[in-house]
Design a protein around this motif. Structure first.
Motif, short mmCIF file in Angstrom:
data_model
loop_
_atom_site.label_atom_id
_atom_site.label_comp_id
_atom_site.label_asym_id
_atom_site.label_seq_id
_atom_site.Cartn_x
_atom_site.Cartn_y
_atom_site.Cartn_z
N TYR A 150 0.90 -1.24 -0.11
CA TYR A 150 0.18 -0.02 0.04
C TYR A 150 0.92 1.14 0.14
O TYR A 150 1.95 0.97 0.02
CB TYR A 150 -0.97 -0.10 1.04
N GLN A 174 -7.38 -0.38 3.96
CA GLN A 174 -7.45 -1.23 4.68
C GLN A 174 -7.04 -0.59 6.08
O GLN A 174 -6.44 0.17 5.92
CB GLN A 174 -6.43 -2.65 4.29
N ARG A 175 -7.67 -1.51 7.03
CA ARG A 175 -7.48 -0.62 8.57
C ARG A 175 -6.71 -1.54 9.34
O ARG A 175 -6.62 -2.56 9.55
CB ARG A 175 -8.60 -0.41 9.02
N ASP A 176 -5.62 -0.98 10.12
CA ASP A 176 -5.29 -1.38 11.16
C ASP A 176 -5.53 -0.78 12.40
O ASP A 176 -5.62 0.55 12.34
CB ASP A 176 -3.60 -1.36 11.31
N ASN A 177 -5.79 -1.30 13.65
CA ASN A 177 -6.16 -0.65 14.93
C ASN A 177 -5.15 -0.95 15.69
O ASN A 177 -4.46 -2.07 15.99
CB ASN A 177 -7.45 -1.10 15.49
N ILE A 202 -4.42 1.60 -0.69
CA ILE A 202 -3.65 0.86 -1.54
C ILE A 202 -3.11 1.38 -2.66
O ILE A 202 -2.34 1.17 -3.41
CB ILE A 202 -4.47 -0.55 -1.51
N VAL A 246 -10.59 3.96 -4.55
CA VAL A 246 -10.76 4.11 -3.04
C VAL A 246 -10.78 2.81 -2.65
O VAL A 246 -11.65 1.79 -2.50
CB VAL A 246 -12.26 4.62 -2.80
N ARG A 247 -9.40 2.36 -2.16
CA ARG A 247 -9.22 1.14 -1.60
C ARG A 247 -8.32 1.33 -0.28
O ARG A 247 -7.45 1.94 -0.31
CB ARG A 247 -8.08 0.35 -2.37
N ASN A 253 -4.98 2.38 5.83
CA ASN A 253 -3.83 2.47 4.63
C ASN A 253 -4.44 2.23 3.18
O ASN A 253 -5.47 1.74 3.01
CB ASN A 253 -3.13 0.75 4.79
#
Lengths: 232, 215
Positions: free
Chosen positions: B104, B152-155, B144, B149-150, B142
């Motif tokens: 990404y 991804q999520r990290d928490n 990509i 509109v792409r 994140n």
């Protein structure tokens, strides 16, 4: 009314376009690793490893693919790559060297399946050096009026399909044998051709002359450019 | 000795310095302190900008570069110079090594936290302070690809240690510079052999900002 139709059409195209996008699993990273060795168990460096998802077929641009990550194998043939986990029914890892080597594909469906421990370990990737086989069949004996032959040899592609972590034998195709055959007669007495197969492969050359019992000859493909000449 | 421990020790040293210098200063500049106390500052509103420097202690830290960030916050002085506060903001990361983090391009991260701290006046115009934000939350979005509109999520949950120096240039406004160390404990799951490289993301943040004082 025309304007409405235009707007609806544009919205529909937009929806189709966006719906083709590959979703990703949150809070996840996938590790793919393995080692590339040739048929003599020697490591191959610089091998390209591409991971992508096939999103579907577009009537405008053909197959839609999303490259997820790519890397190259090291001097010892090992490779590893980290990526976001794409959720797609056509999740593909492709290992390719160049035209002189076979191509390997790992396929699975990650739509509802997360690889165990977020790891895909390909182990030793079965890459093999390829050979170009040229054959030449000529008629020399005037009494031989009919000649029928078949060549049976391994293909150059290995595609392993996994379903929820298990190898799906029915869908897997790895160096499967294929055949080509032809009948020769007085009108077409000679034949030449070429095919690619794996180095070290056993090629079965089966023939009959004038309807007599068939003869099987085994060819060991021990050179990258293999010439086979046969006369009847 | 890992970086987290070093940073914690630095933070404790700073806190101790603040306390000791407070005692010294209070002995020398009693008149000034009395004057400052008379301000009876009740709360502050802050807007800050900072540059996050990722450490190489994680793959995300090693494979990204901080581009900048901002936050807004409020501190309420509840007892003498002790305050509780809250702040929230965004910071941005550019991916420099996709082999370490995944393919990404960049991340936009939202961070919010509650802090507890102590502030001491060195002079009429200069305050120093330190705080700890033990309850924090960070969400990484994140991106990509840029064209579509792409995401991804990290928490992550976060804990931050912050020190600052405050220069009051009018009754109601002050300028500050600060340093903070933040440790994000992520919820990222991955292969056991690289899990440790994704468990935490650490930042050194250096920033400045404007403070509005309310009496």
């Amino acid at each position: 009314m025309k304007l409405n139709l235009k707007i609806i059409s544009i919205l529909a195209i937009l929806v189709v376009y966006l719906s083709c996008e590959v979703p990703y699993r949150d809070n996840a990273r996938l590790l793919i690793k393995g080692q590339v060795l040739d048929e003599n168990s020697q490591p191959i460096s610089g091998v390209n490893i591409s991971v992508y998802a096939r999103e579907g077929i577009s009537f405008l641009s053909g197959t839609l693919t999303t490259l997820l990550n790519e890397t190259e194998s090291l001097a010892d043939g090992s490779f590893s790559t980290i990526m976001l986990l794409a959720l797609d029914q056509n999740f593909v890892v492709e290992v390719s060297v160049n035209d002189n080597y076979s191509r390997y594909q790992y396929r699975t469906d990650t739509t509802d399946f997360v690889p165990e421990d977020y790891l895909i370990d390909l182990g030793t990737v079965p890459i093999q050096r390829l050979s170009s086989v040229n054959y030449n069949i000529t008629k020399e004996n005037a009494s031989s009026s009919e000649f029928f032959y078949t060549l049976t040899y391994p293909t150059t592609q290995c595609t392993e399909v996994y379903s929820e972590g298990e190898l799906s034998i029915d869908d897997t195709s790895c160096y499967e044998t294929t055949t080509r055959s032809r009948s020769l007669n007085t009108n077409n007495p000679n034949d030449t051709g070429n095919f690619a197969t794996t180095l070290g492969a056993e090629v079965l050359f089966t023939y009959t002359i004038n309807g007599q019992p068939q003869v099987v000859q085994t060819l060991i493909i021990d050179q990258t450019d293999y010439e086979f000449n046969f006369s009847y | 000795m890992n970086l987290t421990l070093v940073t914690k020790l630095l933070f404790l040293a700073l806190l101790t310095t603040v306390a000791i210098s407070g005692q010294t200063v209070s002995a020398i500049e009693q008149n000034s302190i009395d004057s400052l106390n008379s301000k009876e500052k009740k709360l502050t509103l802050n807007i800050g900008f900072y540059k996050p420097f990722t450490t190489n202690s994680s793959f995300i830290g090693e494979g990204t570069k901080g581009q900048g960030g901002f936050d807004i916050g409020m501190q309420v002085f509840v007892y003498k110079n002790f305050f509780i506060g809250a702040f929230a903001g965004y910071f941005f990361l550019d991916v420099t090594n996709t082999n370490l983090v995944g393919d990404y391009r960049r991340s936009r991260a939202f961070n919010a936290a509650i802090e507890l701290g102590y502030e001491h006046s060195l002079s009429k115009k200069i305050d120093i302070g330190a705080s700890i934000a033990p309850l924090g939350y960070t969400e990484y979005r994140n991106y990509i690809s840029d064209g579509r509109v792409r995401q991804q999520r990290d928490n992550a949950s976060s804990i931050a240690y912050r020190t600052y120096v405050n220069y009051q240039f009018s009754r109601y406004f002050a300028f500050f510079i600060n340093y903070s160390f933040r440790n994000d404990t992520t919820k990222i799951e991955t292969a056991p052999e690289i899990q440790n490289n994704f468990n935490e993301i650490q930042y050194h943040n250096v920033g400045f900002g404007l403070r509005i004082l309310v009496y």
